[in-house]
Design an enzyme around this catalytic site. Structure first.
Site, short mmCIF file in Angstrom:
data_model
loop_
_atom_site.label_atom_id
_atom_site.label_comp_id
_atom_site.label_asym_id
_atom_site.label_seq_id
_atom_site.Cartn_x
_atom_site.Cartn_y
_atom_site.Cartn_z
N LYS A 136 0.82 -1.21 0.00
CA LYS A 136 0.00 0.00 0.00
C LYS A 136 0.85 1.26 0.00
O LYS A 136 2.05 1.23 0.28
CB LYS A 136 -0.98 -0.04 1.17
CG LYS A 136 -2.07 -1.09 0.94
CD LYS A 136 -3.22 -1.02 1.89
CE LYS A 136 -4.32 -2.01 1.44
NZ LYS A 136 -5.45 -2.04 2.40
N ARG B 149 -3.36 -10.62 4.54
CA ARG B 149 -3.73 -10.59 3.13
C ARG B 149 -2.56 -9.98 2.36
O ARG B 149 -2.22 -8.80 2.56
CB ARG B 149 -5.01 -9.76 2.94
CG ARG B 149 -5.54 -9.73 1.51
CD ARG B 149 -6.85 -8.95 1.44
NE ARG B 149 -7.40 -8.96 0.09
CZ ARG B 149 -7.10 -8.07 -0.86
NH1 ARG B 149 -6.22 -7.09 -0.60
NH2 ARG B 149 -7.66 -8.15 -2.05
#
Length: 334
Positions: free
Chosen positions: A276, A311
């Site tokens: 991210k 994840r």
């Protein structure tokens, strides 16, 4: 004024006799941080916990999809989209995507999370039919494996369930489509509810919170209680604080620092930080593909707080890091 209790998680030896187990796993705590809306945070002995809070924090999490929740599990990201921020457009056909899914399982994934709509900041809504046409053939080709459908739309989830998906991962936390809640309840399937502020197209415009840690907790608590009241057992609910979804870098870091608070919901915690933007900014990696080291560092920080599901994009690297982390922690060099 309401009290929120965050266990101060430890795993070192020797473990004190009075230590309480965290979520039935190998970690433990003897003290908690009490958070209040007035901004005060106070350290207290765990013996001061209300009984109902203590029970939620310590109760073992039940297996999901046949997988025990007493050690970290890896959920592999398998986006079948042309525009996801990191892995969009990798596969030209459903067969190629299925091959990638099988490879991820061989690399050490426990669950495949298959998505057909990018929810990166600034992304646009994809029509139900298009999203289904992207995901359903891949799920069908991988049927029999532990598969999660990453969608906020009931029609897409319904088609995925028919094809073989056994978990629904809704990034909207069941707020986008009113038909999603009855769908998961009626099917009795595990569901992951994630917090987000706004929709993907606008969520990063100007996110704001009174207290991001407590605000996200309140949202997830309300959604969990709604699901339980509708008939879905708590042991089938996963919670995800939604790192990067309607949050600034400061919000993300506050949530990561306080992750253990979410054990108070009595559900497994999923952490999705892989590649991210804030990892690139802090770690000096402008290209998403170069963010594996930073992603793994944050994932391990989550494991230290008792997170049950990671994840990730980089399955093999994360699996190796977890193996070494656990060997060192347990003093097991075999």
């Amino acid at each position: 004024m309401r009290d929120y209790f965050r266990p101060l998680v430890r795993s070192d030896a020797p473990r004190p006799d009075e230590a309480l187990p965290l979520a039935g796993g190998p970690r433990w705590f003897t003290h908690v941080a009490r958070h209040r809306r007035d901004g005060t945070v106070t350290r207290l002995p765990a013996t001061d916990l209300p009984a109902n809070v203590r029970d939620r924090l310590t109760a073992p999490r039940q297996p999901l999809l046949g997988l025990g929740m007493d050690s970290p599990r890896i959920m592999a990201i398998l986006n079948v989209t042309p525009d996801s921020f990191s892995d969009g457009g990798l596969d030209g056909t459903a067969e190629e995507a299925a091959l990638r899914g099988r490879r991820l399982m061989k690399e050490g994934a426990d669950i495949l999370d298959i998505g057909g709509e990018s929810t990166r900041p600034g992304s646009h809504l994809v029509a139900d039919g298009e999203e289904t046409s992207r995901t359903q053939p891949v799920i069908r080709a991988l049927a029999g494996m532990p598969i999660s459908i990453d969608t906020r739309k009931a029609a897409v989830a319904r088609a995925a369930i028919r094809a073989g998906a056994s978990l629904v991962n809704d990034v909207s936390g069941l707020t986008h489509d009113p038909e999603m809640l009855p769908l998961v309840v009626d099917n009795g399937l595990p569901v992951c509810i994630m917090h987000t502020q706004g929709d993907p197209q606008t969520m990063q415009d100007a996110p704001s919170y009174e207290d991001v840690l407590l605000d996200v907790y309140d949202f997830l608590e309300a959604q969990v209680e709604t699901l339980v009241a509708a008939g879905l057992p708590r042991e089938k609910i996963i919670v995800d604080p939604g790192i990067g979804f309607g949050k600034t870098q400061a919000h993300n870091l506050a949530l990561l620092s306080g992750l253990s608070l979410f054990h108070g919901l009595g559900c497994p915690i999923l952490l999705g930080v892989s590649r991210k933007g804030f990892i690139g900014r802090i770690g000096g990696a402008p290209e998403a593909r170069d963010r594996a080291p930073g992603s793994i560092a944050v994932a391990l920080a989550g494991v230290a707080q008792g997170v049950q599901i990671l994840r990730v994009h980089d399955v093999a690297a994360t699996r190796q890091a977890l193996a070494l982390w656990q060997a060192v922690e347990q003093g097991d060099n075999q």
